[in-house]
Design an enzyme around this catalytic site. Structure first.
Site, PDB file in Angstrom:
ATOM      1  N   SER A  64       0.831  -1.208   0.000  1.00  0.00           N
ATOM      2  CA  SER A  64       0.000   0.000   0.000  1.00  0.00           C
ATOM      3  C   SER A  64       0.863   1.255   0.000  1.00  0.00           C
ATOM      4  O   SER A  64       0.588   2.215  -0.730  1.00  0.00           O
ATOM      5  CB  SER A  64      -0.926   0.005   1.225  1.00  0.00           C
ATOM      6  OG  SER A  64      -1.835  -1.071   1.180  1.00  0.00           O
ATOM      7  N   ARG A 111       0.174   8.403   6.316  1.00  0.00           N
ATOM      8  CA  ARG A 111      -0.615   7.555   7.198  1.00  0.00           C
ATOM      9  C   ARG A 111      -2.106   7.843   7.044  1.00  0.00           C
ATOM     10  O   ARG A 111      -2.937   6.931   7.063  1.00  0.00           O
ATOM     11  CB  ARG A 111      -0.187   7.752   8.651  1.00  0.00           C
ATOM     12  CG  ARG A 111       1.037   6.954   9.036  1.00  0.00           C
ATOM     13  CD  ARG A 111       0.724   5.475   9.094  1.00  0.00           C
ATOM     14  NE  ARG A 111       1.932   4.664   9.133  1.00  0.00           N
ATOM     15  CZ  ARG A 111       1.922   3.344   9.070  1.00  0.00           C
ATOM     16  NH1 ARG A 111       0.778   2.687   8.938  1.00  0.00           N
ATOM     17  NH2 ARG A 111       3.048   2.657   9.103  1.00  0.00           N
ATOM     18  N   HIS A 135      -3.296   6.460   3.731  1.00  0.00           N
ATOM     19  CA  HIS A 135      -3.409   5.007   3.849  1.00  0.00           C
ATOM     20  C   HIS A 135      -4.686   4.623   4.584  1.00  0.00           C
ATOM     21  O   HIS A 135      -5.400   3.696   4.170  1.00  0.00           O
ATOM     22  CB  HIS A 135      -2.183   4.466   4.590  1.00  0.00           C
ATOM     23  CG  HIS A 135      -2.209   2.983   4.801  1.00  0.00           C
ATOM     24  ND1 HIS A 135      -2.466   2.425   6.028  1.00  0.00           N
ATOM     25  CD2 HIS A 135      -2.017   1.951   3.941  1.00  0.00           C
ATOM     26  CE1 HIS A 135      -2.427   1.103   5.922  1.00  0.00           C
ATOM     27  NE2 HIS A 135      -2.153   0.789   4.672  1.00  0.00           N
TER      28      HIS A 135
END
Length: 265
Positions: A74, A97, A100
């Site tokens: 990812s 982050r 994601h």
């Protein structure tokens, strides 16, 4: 763009229609122009194409990947699609982050930071600062693995006294809970992932000089007051991080905080 069509052709066409339909009000809006939201749509389409190309280049067997492999793959997608986030800065690491957690490359351009906010938050966490969340879902999403400085996490949304107080003053429980927690610890880190009323309450307290937070993560979600509360936060002279617009949510707010706490671990 403001060319001949906008400046001449369209007004002339509308003028003719006004004569034919005098009982109808015609309004000519400003042209779309180089709006950042249009640019974001185009960028999203390009990134989607890059992701599909990346998938075609990968061998079969994606279904057998471990959780760690899935996360690594990812972030490969994110790194390829968002090369601007490869500068190694705290802000870029936190943005990755959140992207994601959201599964949405387009939001990277909508994440904002006050200057020096991450650095101040890291320092506060290392000093044992308390973390306050607006709802339990944010609290649940916070990983204690990175909290290594005796930091406590507070969420008062289910407190019975808070519920009674909220009813008595005709405020939301979220707003009342965040006020009570902020009064108890005015220099805390506040993570807002659900309730715009919580963020608005914090903004009121900051403007009144009642609190001086180490950081506010403003990620409330929704169509009523979410964008407005974040706009208001971003005008304040305190450390903040926010996702502009109506998008947000507990998962992204927790991901943002976890990325920051990892920097402090």
């Amino acid at each position: 763009f403001p060319g001949i069509h906008v400046s001449q052709d369209i007004p002339q066409a509308i003028a003719a229609e006004k004569v034919k339909y005098s009982d109808i009000e015609f309004v000519i809006t400003k042209q779309l122009g180089p709006d950042s939201r249009l640019i974001a749509v185009i960028a999203t389409r390009l990134r989607e194409a890059l992701v599909k190309r990346f998938e075609r280049e990968e061998p079969d067997g994606w279904n057998n990947l471990s959780p760690a492999d899935i996360e690594a793959k990812s972030f490969e997608v994110i790194n390829r699609s968002l090369p601007d986030l490869g500068d190694g800065s705290h802000e870029s690491k936190v943005k990755k982050r959140v992207v994601h957690a959201a599964g949405d490359l387009a939001i990277a351009s909508e994440i904002r930071f006050a200057r020096g906010a991450i650095e101040r938050a890291v320092k506060a966490l290392k000093a044992g600062m308390t973390i306050v969340t607006d709802v339990n879902m944010v609290r649940t999403g916070i990983s204690c693995a990175y909290l290594k400085h005796n930091n406590s996490i507070v969420c008062l949304i289910d407190d019975k006294e808070v519920a009674a107080s909220a009813e008595s003053v005709a405020k939301t429980r979220a707003a009342t809970a965040i006020r009570v927690a902020a009064i108890a610890d005015p220099r805390a880190i506040f993570v807002i992932g659900n309730a715009p009323s919580s963020l608005l309450e914090l903004c009121n307290m900051i403007e009144d000089g009642a609190i001086d937070p180490a950081l506010i993560i403003g990620f409330p979600v929704g169509f009523i007051n979410a964008a407005e509360s974040k706009d208001r936060l971003m005008r304040l002279d305190v450390p903040w991080m926010a996702l502009s617009g109506t998008r947000g949510g507990s998962a992204m707010a927790a991901a943002a905080f976890n990325a920051i706490s990892k920097l402090a671990s």
